[in-house]
Enzyme design. Structure first.
Site, short mmCIF file in Angstrom:
data_model
loop_
_atom_site.label_atom_id
_atom_site.label_comp_id
_atom_site.label_asym_id
_atom_site.label_seq_id
_atom_site.Cartn_x
_atom_site.Cartn_y
_atom_site.Cartn_z
N TYR A 120 0.96 -1.13 -0.10
CA TYR A 120 0.07 0.11 -0.13
C TYR A 120 0.83 1.15 0.00
CZ TYR A 120 -3.13 3.56 1.63
OH TYR A 120 -3.87 4.70 1.58
N GLU A 150 -3.13 7.32 -4.40
CA GLU A 150 -3.11 6.15 -3.58
C GLU A 150 -2.94 4.86 -4.54
OE1 GLU A 150 -5.96 4.71 0.10
OE2 GLU A 150 -6.66 3.63 -2.04
#
Ligand code: GDP
Ligand code: MN
Length: 377
Positions: free
Chosen positions: A101, A185
Site C-alpha cells: 500500500y 493512492e
C-alpha cells in the site's frame, strides 16, 4: 474531484509508473472483444468512484473472452455503496507475489503532506491499519523538497517495502505535485512473480482549485454521471449544489446561504439546492442562477435572500427582471432584499409587478412564505 480508476492509472502511466494493459467498456459484447485483444484472460473491474469494489464483488477474474462477457454483464448495473456501475475496465491479469500500500495525502492538520505506506497492502489495509498501526508507516513529506531518491528509500525502509519499489514512490509524488492532486493512492502496488513492480489499482483526487491548469484535459471536467444542472451551473461559473427538497434558494455569500438553508428547514420545508451568487454578483449572474433553479423539476417555490454589500440589491432585482425575459416563471418567488440599495431593488420589483413574485422584509418571514408556497404547490 475524484478520478475513476482508469483515469488514475492513465496519469500513473504518463508519469512512468507501470500498469497492466487495460480497456474500458460499457457493455458485455465490447467486454468480450476487449478481452480477446488483451489476450483472453482478464480481470474485470467495476469503475466507480468508491473503494471496496473487490469486497463488493466488483472485481472478477475471467479465464477467457466469454467469461469476461459474463463477468461484465454481472458487474455492469451493480450498486456499490450507492454508486451504479456504468463502465467496467478489463485488465491483463497479473500473478501477484506481494501486495503493498502506498499513498500521499494532504494532512491539513499538520499543514503538510504525508506518505502512508505498508508492506501489507490489499483489500484488508483498513483492518491492518486499525489493528496493527505499526505495520503502516506515516512519514511527513515537505512539498518544497518532494520525494527525492533518499526520501523514497526512507519511506520504503520505514514501511518495509522492497527497495525496487522506491522509484515508484518518487514517480507517485510526481503525479501528486505535477497534476495538482490532494490524494494519490495505489492499493495494491504489487510485486509480480517475475519481479515487476506494478500499480494494480489507483485512486487520485485532484485539487479543483487548480482546474484552470488542467483545461488541456477536457475529459477531466465533464463527469458524465454528475448532475446535469450542476454541470450547467458550473459552466456558468455558479456555486451551486443540488439537494433533494422543494424550496430553491439563492443568496449572496456562503454564510448567508447556509443560514437561509437552516431557516427554511426550521420552517418545516426542505431546501432544493444551495446557490451562492457570491459577492459582487451582476444582474447576469442573478439571471443565470434563477434560470438554473427554475429548471430543477423538484423546485416548488424559490427564495431569494440577498444582503446587499458589494452586490447591490438593485442589480439583483435587475437580474430577476432580466431572467423573466428568458425563462417563464411558473413557480412563486419570494424575494428579501436588504442592505446596499435595497429600496431601489424593491422598487424595481414592485414596478415589474409580476403576480408570482412577492417581497418580504425579513429572512424569517421570507422563509415562512417560501415554505408555505412550496407546501401548497
Ligand atoms: P478495490 O477492492 O476497489 O480496492 O479493488 P482493487 O483493484 O484493489 O482489487 C481488489 C483485489 O483484487 C486486489 O487487492 C487484488 O488482490 C485483486 N486483483 C486485482 N487485479 C488483479 C490481477 O490482475 N490479478 C490478481 N491475481 N489479482 C488482482
Ligand atoms: Mn484497491
Amino acid at each position: 474531484m475524484d478520478l475513476y480508476e482508469h483515469q488514475a492509472r492513465q496519469l500513473f502511466a504518463e508519469h512512468g509508473i507501470a500498469v497492466p494493459r487495460a480497456e474500458v467498456v460499457d457493455n458485455a459484447n465490447a467486454a468480450q472483444q476487449a478481452a480477446r485483444r488483451l489476450g483472453g484472460r482478464v480481470v474485470v473491474k467495476a469503475q466507480v468512484k468508491t473503494g471496496g469494489r473487490g469486497k463488493a464483488g466488483g472485481v472478477k477474474p475471467a479465464a477467457d473472452p466469454a467469461a469476461a462477457a459474463l463477468a461484465a454483464r454481472g458487474i455492469l448495473g451493480m450498486d456499490i455503496k450507492g454508486h451504479t456501475v456504468r463502465t467496467v475496465m478489463l485488465a491483463e491479469p497479473v500473478d501477484i507475489e506481494a501486495e503493498f500500500y502506498v499513498s500521499y495525502v494532504l494532512d491539513r492538520a499538520a499543514g503538510t503532506f504525508l506518505a502512508i505506506a505498508s508492506a501489507e497492502g490489499g483489500m484488508e489495509i483498513e483492518e491492518v491499519a486499525a489493528t496493527r498501526p505499526d505495520a503502516v508507516a506515516r512519514i511527513p513529506v515537505d512539498p518544497a523538497e518532494g520525494v527525492t531518491e533518499g526520501k523514497a528509500r526512507q519511506i520504503a525502509e520505514a514501511a518495509r517495502l522492497p527497495l525496487e519499489a522506491a522509484p515508484v514512490l518518487s514517480l507517485l509524488w510526481q503525479v501528486l505535485s505535477r497534476e495538482d492532486a490532494l490524494l494519490v493512492e495505489v492499493n495494491p502496488l504489487v510485486r509480480t512473480t517475475t519481479g515487476q513492480i506494478l500499480a494494480l489499482d489507483g485512486k487520485v483526487s485532484l485539487d479543483d482549485n487548480a482546474g484552470f491548469r488542467r483545461s488541456r484535459r477536457g475529459a477531466d471536467t465533464d463527469d458524465p454521471h454528475g448532475d446535469p444542472l450542476e454541470a450547467e451551473a458550473a459552466a456558468k461559473g455558479l456555486n451551486y449544489v443540488k439537494l433533494d427538497g422543494e424550496v430553491g434558494i439563492i443568496g449572496n455569500g456562503a454564510g448567508l446561504v447556509m443560514s437561509t438553508l437552516d431557516v427554511v428547514a426550521g420552517c418545516g420545508a426542505r431546501p432544493a439546492n444551495f446557490l451562492d451568487i457570491g459577492g459582487g454578483a451582476s444582474a447576469r449572474v442573478m439571471a443565470d442562477g434563477l434560470s438554473v433553479i427554475l429548471s430543477d423539476p423538484g423546485v416548488k417555490s424559490v427564495l431569494v435572500n440577498v444582503f446587499g454589500g458589494i452586490t447591490a440589491c438593485d442589480a439583483v432585482a435587475d437580474g430577476i427582471v432580466q431572467a423573466l425575459e428568458t425563462v417563464r416563471l411558473a413557480k412563486p418567488l419570494v424575494v428579501r432584499l436588504d442592505g446596499n440599495n435595497a429600496p431601489r431593488g424593491r422598487a424595481i420589483l414592485d414596478a415589474r409587478a409580476h403576480p408570482l413574485i412577492q417581497q418580504a422584509t425579513t429572512m424569517d418571514d421570507a422563509a415562512r412564505r417560501a415554505a408555505r408556497l412550496a407546501d401548497a404547490a
